[in-house]
Write a protein that holds these residues in place. Structure first.
Motif, PDB file in Angstrom:
ATOM      1  N   SER A   1      -0.838  -7.522   5.152  1.00 52.70           N
ATOM      2  CA  SER A   1      -1.076  -6.831   3.882  1.00 52.70           C
ATOM      3  C   SER A   1      -2.548  -6.452   3.738  1.00 52.70           C
ATOM      4  O   SER A   1      -2.884  -5.362   3.257  1.00 52.70           O
ATOM      5  CB  SER A   1      -0.647  -7.715   2.709  1.00 52.70           C
ATOM      6  OG  SER A   1       0.724  -8.020   2.763  1.00 52.70           O
TER       7      SER A   1
ATOM      8  N   TYR B   1       1.672  -6.222  -4.159  1.00 54.75           N
ATOM      9  CA  TYR B   1       1.916  -5.556  -2.882  1.00 54.75           C
ATOM     10  C   TYR B   1       2.197  -6.574  -1.779  1.00 54.75           C
ATOM     11  O   TYR B   1       3.067  -6.368  -0.928  1.00 54.75           O
ATOM     12  CB  TYR B   1       0.726  -4.680  -2.502  1.00 54.75           C
ATOM     13  CG  TYR B   1       0.964  -3.886  -1.239  1.00 54.75           C
ATOM     14  CD1 TYR B   1       1.843  -2.811  -1.242  1.00 54.75           C
ATOM     15  CD2 TYR B   1       0.330  -4.216  -0.049  1.00 54.75           C
ATOM     16  CE1 TYR B   1       2.081  -2.080  -0.080  1.00 54.75           C
ATOM     17  CE2 TYR B   1       0.558  -3.490   1.113  1.00 54.75           C
ATOM     18  CZ  TYR B   1       1.438  -2.427   1.087  1.00 54.75           C
ATOM     19  OH  TYR B   1       1.673  -1.722   2.231  1.00 54.75           O
ATOM     20  N   THR B   2       1.456  -7.685  -1.791  1.00 55.32           N
ATOM     21  CA  THR B   2       1.712  -8.738  -0.811  1.00 55.32           C
ATOM     22  C   THR B   2       3.116  -9.300  -0.980  1.00 55.32           C
ATOM     23  O   THR B   2       3.816  -9.575   0.009  1.00 55.32           O
ATOM     24  CB  THR B   2       0.667  -9.856  -0.958  1.00 55.32           C
ATOM     25  OG1 THR B   2      -0.641  -9.306  -0.724  1.00 55.32           O
ATOM     26  CG2 THR B   2       0.916 -10.972   0.037  1.00 55.32           C
TER      27      THR B   2
ATOM     28  N   ILE C   1       5.599  -6.778   0.653  1.00 57.59           N
ATOM     29  CA  ILE C   1       5.636  -6.840   2.116  1.00 57.59           C
ATOM     30  C   ILE C   1       6.362  -8.104   2.572  1.00 57.59           C
ATOM     31  O   ILE C   1       7.146  -8.088   3.534  1.00 57.59           O
ATOM     32  CB  ILE C   1       4.202  -6.791   2.695  1.00 57.59           C
ATOM     33  CG1 ILE C   1       3.533  -5.455   2.339  1.00 57.59           C
ATOM     34  CG2 ILE C   1       4.223  -7.000   4.194  1.00 57.59           C
ATOM     35  CD1 ILE C   1       4.266  -4.235   2.857  1.00 57.59           C
TER      36      ILE C   1
END
Length: 300
Positions: A192, A241-242, A245
């Protein structure tokens, strides 16, 4: 064998991509009052990426792996640079609420472009009908913008076209991450981080070429914009966002794409409540049509 993820961790990750991501559309709009788009992308993703790399270093992860950096950078450019760049430029034409409503069609694009899963995805009539219905919802929103009279003859329908391109880019990046960046050998948090740095570097190059850096006046940036930027870095990028993913590695891509159910609802509520944005009946109808279509294709 790796242990399956705990239900609490999965629930927390879904909360981040459902609710926190839905709120980012409004805060992007706030930042764009003071930050040029390419500068905003540079600062947001470069700072978030460097901070995550520092965390990975403290955890003892091996960061300088050519395969990891290359794959992650490609994924970051497709997912973050193209999609987020599109969102920022589209908000010059349309409201953050409409941006989020259009983004809800991403789940349909993921299913349409997930070629290895075509046999599974298109074996039911309801799935095909749902995809057709979803794109009819997108067409409703485009035609509304096309027919609206705006001051100065502005072509606000361009914002919808930009968003369609952004949805396709996000779907491609999601599937690339799903099928090409998997397992512990490809990094977790570090993947990420490199994705964000890859996007940040491209944003910086574009900012330099476009003159965005020279047009930025730091003294004119309001406290609200700085706080919004901090929110985007910490919650929108480093955390949400992490989580996205990570979920792509432990859950099916079409299931993870169901964040499209909630993101536009959150964005519309925040945009109308805090930003006093106008939400038309056609936009609400388009949102309902798209969400019904997404639920049809993911009804299981």
């Amino acid at each position: 064998m790796p242990q399956p993820p705990g239900s609490l961790a999965v629930a927390a990750a879904y909360f981040l991509i459902y609710v926190v991501w839905g709120s980012t559309y409004y805060f992007i709009g706030v930042c764009l009052h003071d930050f040029p788009p390419f500068v905003l992308g540079t600062v947001r993703f470069a700072v978030a990426g460097l901070a995550l790399l520092a965390v990975c270093r403290l955890r003892g992860e091996r960061l300088l792996r050519r395969g990891l950096i290359f794959k992650s950078a490609v994924c970051g450019i497709i997912l973050l640079f193209v999609d987020q760049g599109v969102i920022m430029f589209a908000q010059r034409y349309v409201s953050s609420s409409l941006v989020a409503i259009m983004a809800s069609s991403t789940a349909l694009w993921i299913m349409l472009l997930d070629i290895p899963q075509w046999r599974r995805n298109f074996r039911s009539v309801s799935t095909v009908a749902g995809i057709v219905l979803g794109f009819l919802g997108v067409a409703m929103l485009y035609l509304e913008q096309l027919n609206m009279q705006r001051p100065g003859g502005s072509h606000y329908e361009y914002g919808v076209l930009l968003l369609i391109g952004g949805c396709i880019s996000w779907a491609c990046g999601t599937l690339y991450s799903k099928y090409h960046i998997r397992g512990n050998d490809d990094g977790g948090l570090s993947s990420s981080a490199w994705q964000m740095l890859g996007a940040g570097v491209v944003f910086a190059l574009c900012a330099g070429l476009s003159g965005d850096f020279s047009s930025l006046q730091l003294s004119a940036v309001s406290a609200v914009s700085w706080l919004s930027l901090a929110y985007l870095i910490v919650f929108g990028s480093m955390m949400a966002y992490t989580a996205y993913i990570w979920l792509l590695r432990v859950r099916p891509a079409t299931e993870v794409a169901t964040h499209a159910y909630v993101n536009p609802v959150v964005a519309v509520v925040i945009g109308a409540g805090l930003g006093h944005e106008d939400v038309t009946l056609i936009q609400l109808a388009g949102l309902a049509v798209i969400l019904i279509s997404v639920m049809m294709v993911n009804r299981k």
